[in-house]
Design a protein around this motif. Sequence first.
Motif, PDB file in Angstrom:
ATOM      1  N   PHE B  33       0.790  -1.354  -0.061  1.00  0.00           N
ATOM      2  CA  PHE B  33       0.045  -0.131  -0.012  1.00  0.00           C
ATOM      3  C   PHE B  33       0.981   1.095  -0.085  1.00  0.00           C
ATOM      4  O   PHE B  33       1.762   1.302   0.876  1.00  0.00           O
ATOM      5  CB  PHE B  33      -1.158   0.049   1.416  1.00  0.00           C
ATOM      6  N   PRO B  34       0.708   2.140  -0.658  1.00  0.00           N
ATOM      7  CA  PRO B  34      -0.139   2.040  -2.079  1.00  0.00           C
ATOM      8  C   PRO B  34       0.031   1.316  -3.055  1.00  0.00           C
ATOM      9  O   PRO B  34       1.367   0.628  -2.977  1.00  0.00           O
ATOM     10  CB  PRO B  34      -0.192   3.287  -2.966  1.00  0.00           C
ATOM     11  N   ARG B  40       6.691  -4.620  -3.619  1.00  0.00           N
ATOM     12  CA  ARG B  40       7.712  -3.795  -3.072  1.00  0.00           C
ATOM     13  C   ARG B  40       8.496  -4.589  -2.012  1.00  0.00           C
ATOM     14  O   ARG B  40       9.752  -4.169  -1.756  1.00  0.00           O
ATOM     15  CB  ARG B  40       7.107  -2.700  -2.095  1.00  0.00           C
ATOM     16  N   TYR B  60       5.104   5.492  13.381  1.00  0.00           N
ATOM     17  CA  TYR B  60       6.617   5.331  13.290  1.00  0.00           C
ATOM     18  C   TYR B  60       7.267   6.717  13.402  1.00  0.00           C
ATOM     19  O   TYR B  60       8.351   6.654  13.899  1.00  0.00           O
ATOM     20  CB  TYR B  60       6.712   4.719  11.727  1.00  0.00           C
ATOM     21  N   SER B  61       6.617   7.730  13.035  1.00  0.00           N
ATOM     22  CA  SER B  61       7.316   8.966  13.306  1.00  0.00           C
ATOM     23  C   SER B  61       6.123  10.038  13.018  1.00  0.00           C
ATOM     24  O   SER B  61       5.138   9.917  12.500  1.00  0.00           O
ATOM     25  CB  SER B  61       8.595   9.328  12.409  1.00  0.00           C
ATOM     26  N   VAL B  87       1.670  12.266  10.156  1.00  0.00           N
ATOM     27  CA  VAL B  87       2.387  11.093  11.008  1.00  0.00           C
ATOM     28  C   VAL B  87       2.631  10.096   9.742  1.00  0.00           C
ATOM     29  O   VAL B  87       1.777  10.040   8.833  1.00  0.00           O
ATOM     30  CB  VAL B  87       1.296  10.519  11.920  1.00  0.00           C
ATOM     31  N   LEU B  88       3.748   9.497  10.044  1.00  0.00           N
ATOM     32  CA  LEU B  88       4.146   8.149   9.371  1.00  0.00           C
ATOM     33  C   LEU B  88       3.460   7.120  10.198  1.00  0.00           C
ATOM     34  O   LEU B  88       4.043   6.772  11.120  1.00  0.00           O
ATOM     35  CB  LEU B  88       5.597   8.059   9.124  1.00  0.00           C
ATOM     36  N   ARG B  96       3.823   0.892   5.549  1.00  0.00           N
ATOM     37  CA  ARG B  96       3.872   2.517   6.143  1.00  0.00           C
ATOM     38  C   ARG B  96       2.952   3.517   5.198  1.00  0.00           C
ATOM     39  O   ARG B  96       2.954   3.174   4.113  1.00  0.00           O
ATOM     40  CB  ARG B  96       5.120   2.934   6.380  1.00  0.00           C
ATOM     41  N   ILE B  97       2.368   4.165   6.002  1.00  0.00           N
ATOM     42  CA  ILE B  97       1.737   5.452   4.994  1.00  0.00           C
ATOM     43  C   ILE B  97       1.681   6.770   5.888  1.00  0.00           C
ATOM     44  O   ILE B  97       1.930   6.740   7.098  1.00  0.00           O
ATOM     45  CB  ILE B  97       0.349   5.028   4.716  1.00  0.00           C
ATOM     46  N   ILE B  98       1.684   7.598   5.101  1.00  0.00           N
ATOM     47  CA  ILE B  98       1.646   9.155   5.473  1.00  0.00           C
ATOM     48  C   ILE B  98       0.499   9.811   5.601  1.00  0.00           C
ATOM     49  O   ILE B  98      -0.346   9.517   4.656  1.00  0.00           O
ATOM     50  CB  ILE B  98       2.888   9.860   4.798  1.00  0.00           C
ATOM     51  N   ALA B  99      -0.053  10.389   6.567  1.00  0.00           N
ATOM     52  CA  ALA B  99      -1.275  11.176   6.610  1.00  0.00           C
ATOM     53  C   ALA B  99      -1.324  12.023   7.505  1.00  0.00           C
ATOM     54  O   ALA B  99      -0.324  12.067   8.622  1.00  0.00           O
ATOM     55  CB  ALA B  99      -2.479  10.057   6.671  1.00  0.00           C
TER      56      ALA B  99
END
Lengths: 335, 138, 392
Positions: B33-34, B40, B60-61, B87-88, B96-99
Amino acid sequence: MAKSVVSYGSYIPFLRIRREEYISALGSCGADIKEKAVMDIDEDTVTMAVEAASDALAGVDPARVGVLALASANFPYGEKFIAGTLVEALGLSGSVLTSHHGGSALAGSEAFLAALGLLDQTDREYALVIVSDAPQASPSSGLDHGFGAAACAFVLARDGSGLEFEGACSRAGEFMGLRYRTAGETGVRDIGVGAYSSMAYNETVSASLSGILEKMGRIPGHYRCLVMPQADVRADTALAKKMGFGEDQTRDGLVYNLVGDAGCCTPFLGLCRALESAGTGEKILVCTYGAGSGSHSMSFCLNGPLPASPRPVGSLLEKKRQIGYIHYLKLKRII
Amino acid sequence: MGAHISIPMYRRTVPQRYRLAGQRCTACGRVNFPPKAVCRYCRTGTGFDSVRLSGRGTVYSYTVIAGGGAPPEFSEEARCKGSYPVVLVELEEGPRIIAQLVDPPEEGITVGMKVEAVFRRIYEEEGVIRYGFKFRPV
Amino acid sequence: MQGVAIIGAGQTRYGDFPDLGVKELFAQAYFEMLRSVDRGLDPGMIQAAYIGCLSAGGGFQLGQLAPLLMGHVGLPGVNAVRVENACASGGYALFNAACAVASGKFDLVLAAGVEKMRDVSSSKGRYWLGVSGDTEYERLAGSTFAGIYALMAARYMHQYGLKREHLSMVAVKNHRHAVNNPKAQFRREITIDQALKGAPVAYPFNVWDCSPTSDGAAAVLLCSAKMAANFTDRPVYLRGFGAASDYLAIHDRDSITGLAATRKAAAEAYRQAGVSPREIDFAEVHDCFTIAEILAYADLGFCEEGRAHHLLEEGVTQLGGRLPVNVSGGLKAKGHPIGATGCGMACEIFRQLRGEASEPSRQVKNARLALSHNVGGSGGTAAVFIYQGGGQ
């Protein structure tokens, strides 16, 4: 078995503004609230709808939902097919039967009743009703003071144990000038004539309430709980009393003083709250009112246990952050 | 000046943005994801099953974007909130995803904090509301 | 493969130049480069030009910028191409130029970079600063370019005990280095207190953790090593050059406390040069944000992962230390005109290795081997170069 609510969910925005904020900013507060819920800048009636519906669908396979009925007098678009957003966000089937309801605070009960009917047009077991609203008025008018925000969602099953729908009664008549908005306006207006407004409310709501009692062949004492429209709690209390309902019957469904007037959602949020303390076999009346004017009264009986909502109304009422009036005006995009 | 993400382009990612639709690699079983054309993780798999992520994860960060520096399409949100956290997130399923993080705790954000996905307005352009996921503390 | 030498280098001062456009900036750097060729050069001998640029002057010349610029300096017929890899555009111009010479196809190639960032409104500026990440996800998370590096910094702090003060130590050091560099945008020292108390940008960064937006240009002339003696007795040799990519989006990377692209590029450059990190005398590294310099220390092999802040504490990387880093002031204080940065680093190293630092006080003494490191965006690309001087 009859059509029943088999699960439900609700949502109240995290942000609140207290009555005192109004008083310190404006000198007074025109609504009988202790505090009310305010949508954050990135929330609208669709995002609240997703929140409530996700909880309602917690134990339900979305593919088995055949009907989606949506209600809000304040959809984020004046014109645009809104159900598509919900279908994608909730993972519902693309072949779900959809129905949108708006235009007044009666939209919630209209959606609920429509969903019951639409269930007969699908082979799938469930209908999803989502009621999400956040009435708007210019903050310079007193109307804004009581306007809150909330959403709730109900999964109806053709046959199932839970909150059985017993019947409904309606009243429709013409009372112009009360809580209205012309095409293109973003906030509601009201001519502000108290006696006229009371007459409209009392005539309309008492007609639907007496209608349902008569239809069901019951008296107020048969009901554990009566959930009133809660646009004007003082008028609700007076009318309920006049109709023969006691305070102990209206108490469990009260949400207005902590959430504000959440438009067509308020009585349904009240229903969700009442369900948290209702026992099997008990009966509940829900009464809605849309200025203009119309009213629905719906009779329910809890014929079996309902799964506890992941986020009970009680916990949502406690999960909050207070904001000041300046922040509130930013959220209303005034400053 | 917006991000130049056209409406058709945004629409193509609706399953990811609205309900975190990920892909499970049929070769190695791990979740992307994505979405990717090649996994990956194993970097060979090209077959995928669609899988809906739970939206649950841990921070995560994190950072807090100060209002003045926000991208133009987020300036209204920045004006309103003053600043907002990003946030990650490490999702339960692995990616992991960022939003953005909404309703941040008053005691501050910490690495490892549990969060869940929420559906929110991301920004509005051409009068079209772009909805998508953000995270919220559990 | 033939050897590659730098025989000339020039750059504008970096900063705010409302009366100069991309063409004028490029011409300034180009002419300074021509003047630096010891025995002079007939410009007609230049066979190819690689020109790094991201925004093409705020978007006005996204297509075919390179022939526009070459025509402006009287070289319309030269094979010219614009190279774009965000903040590493200049580094990739240099890398491509070096490969072109090494391949034997050309003997005289111009590597240059230019950026005009100060012409646009702050809103458009923020637009351009957000086009080089993973736009669909990073940008739509409301993040900025600073925000992505901030995520790396916060994770590094969590994982390795880096303190906010360490970030500020990078800013203080690089500002001090820039004081005597006439090409630098900011030529004043800042105190650690100032650096700690700047206006917030993206936690843990404040404004002093961020490189500025800058106008500027830089140009470097590469020559095959065999021909270099025709132009100078003191060429600077490009002993190794490596470039590598990584997943563009921060969420796709295994580790965010280092840049895999830098590691891979550095490994390639060291291998080609046949030198080890310990032999490097000084370095110009990519400090677009203070954490970027800290990450670079380990990625370039100057220390173990997670130990970078100890180098700062021990003063190893300041001028006079064992391995001075960013004696020019770095992106932080010298400035960061995106497309020019990678070539500007080569200019600094060219002068330093020839003992020609403009001010004796900032000359790195007895240096023979230097390294430059240029990163695209948050590490989607990186280029690393190892230079050898002929002695000062």
